[in-house]
Design an enzyme around this catalytic site. Structure first.
Site, PDB file in Angstrom:
ATOM      1  NE  ARG A  39     -16.454  -8.154  53.700  1.00  0.00           N
ATOM      2  CZ  ARG A  39     -17.466  -7.922  52.870  1.00  0.00           C
ATOM      3  NH1 ARG A  39     -18.411  -7.088  53.176  1.00  0.00           N
ATOM      4  NH2 ARG A  39     -17.532  -8.546  51.722  1.00  0.00           N
ATOM      5  CE  LYS A 104     -19.325  -2.534  59.748  1.00  0.00           C
ATOM      6  NZ  LYS A 104     -18.765  -2.744  58.398  1.00  0.00           N
ATOM      7  NE  ARG A 238     -24.053   0.191  50.445  1.00  0.00           N
ATOM      8  CZ  ARG A 238     -23.107   0.776  49.737  1.00  0.00           C
ATOM      9  NH1 ARG A 238     -23.423   1.626  48.795  1.00  0.00           N
ATOM     10  NH2 ARG A 238     -21.838   0.542  49.979  1.00  0.00           N
TER      11      ARG A 238
END
Ligand code: BTN
Length: 239
Positions: A39, A104, A238
């Protein structure tokens, strides 16, 4: 006949975007991408043969400006597929990153282009870290693989089949009962109700409380000056 496998390709999203899908989904899987896309102009790095790199091509009955919510539906699908392997401590970070234990594990890139009148052609790309353990692979943010999370080797064929099934199901619900997204989302979002920071390009950083999403998939941020709404394409979040 709607599955295409390759060893190496520039990007499965590019293959999916170039494909002319009409009524059904077509899937592209590869072992390695030479120019994998992430992204916001970033690249997506993955070691040969370790992970799941796949894209779905489909045509949806929506104009181009109304498809970004489908990237959230894709995240729900990816979450459900990973969860079916028995992974705990899993959640989604708006708009479409999958996290395990605060790191992630998967990312999603939705690319779209105008098709015939009222339709949009989509490439839904998913990169899922499955068996990659080599921490020397440069990724630029803390990551984890499912193998670490589960403590065993991940069967990528099983996971790919689960992702495909979930994606088809989630897109069906997205068109038949779009309002269900909010409940599904709020059950899975790792930062819901917490203080977060939105990075909004030229507008800098805005902090506030993550209050959830709208039916269109916008992030609702509660700040001193009231509620603000952010589009997935424009900002990043965040914790
Ligand atoms: C992100 O988190 O930035 C999104 C990453 C998306 C990566 C996948 S891998 C398969 C597909 N092909 C690409 O070039 N990108 C997506």
């Amino acid at each position: 006949d709607n599955l295409e496998l390759s060893y190496v390709t520039p990007s499965t999203n590019s293959l999916a975007l170039a494909h002319k899908s009409v009524d059904k989904f077509n899937f592209f899987l590869t072992e390695h991408q030479v120019s994998g896309k992430g992204r916001r102009g970033r690249s997506w790095v993955s070691k040969f043969g370790d992970n799941l790199l796949m894209s779905a091509a489909c045509r949806v009955p929506r104009p181009l400006h109304q498809v970004s919510v489908l990237s959230l539906w894709s995240a729900v699908a990816c979450y459900n597929a990973i969860k079916s392997l028995g992974v705990r401590e899993i959640g989604i970070k708006w708009p479409n990153d999958i996290y395990v234990n605060g790191k992630k594990v998967a990312g999603i890139l939705l690319e779209a282009k105008q098709s015939t009148e009222g339709y949009t052609h989509l490439a839904v790309g998913m990169g899922i870290n499955c068996n990659q353990l080599d921490k020397n692979v440069f990724i630029g943010q803390p990551w984890i693989s499912l193998r670490e999370a589960i403590g065993g080797y991940v069967d990528r064929n099983f996971l790919a089949a689960a992702v495909i099934e979930e994606l088809v199901n989630c897109f069906t619900v997205a068109f038949s009962k779009p309002d269900r997204l909010i409940e599904l989302w709020h059950d899975r979002d790792i930062y819901l109700g917490q203080n977060v920071c939105v990075l909004a390009g030229d507008d800098g950083e805005i902090s506030g409380v993550h209050q959830g999403i709208t039916p269109e998939g916008l992030l609702i941020l509660g700040t001193d000056t009231g509620e603000h709404y952010y589009n997935a394409g424009e900002v990043s979040l965040r914790g």
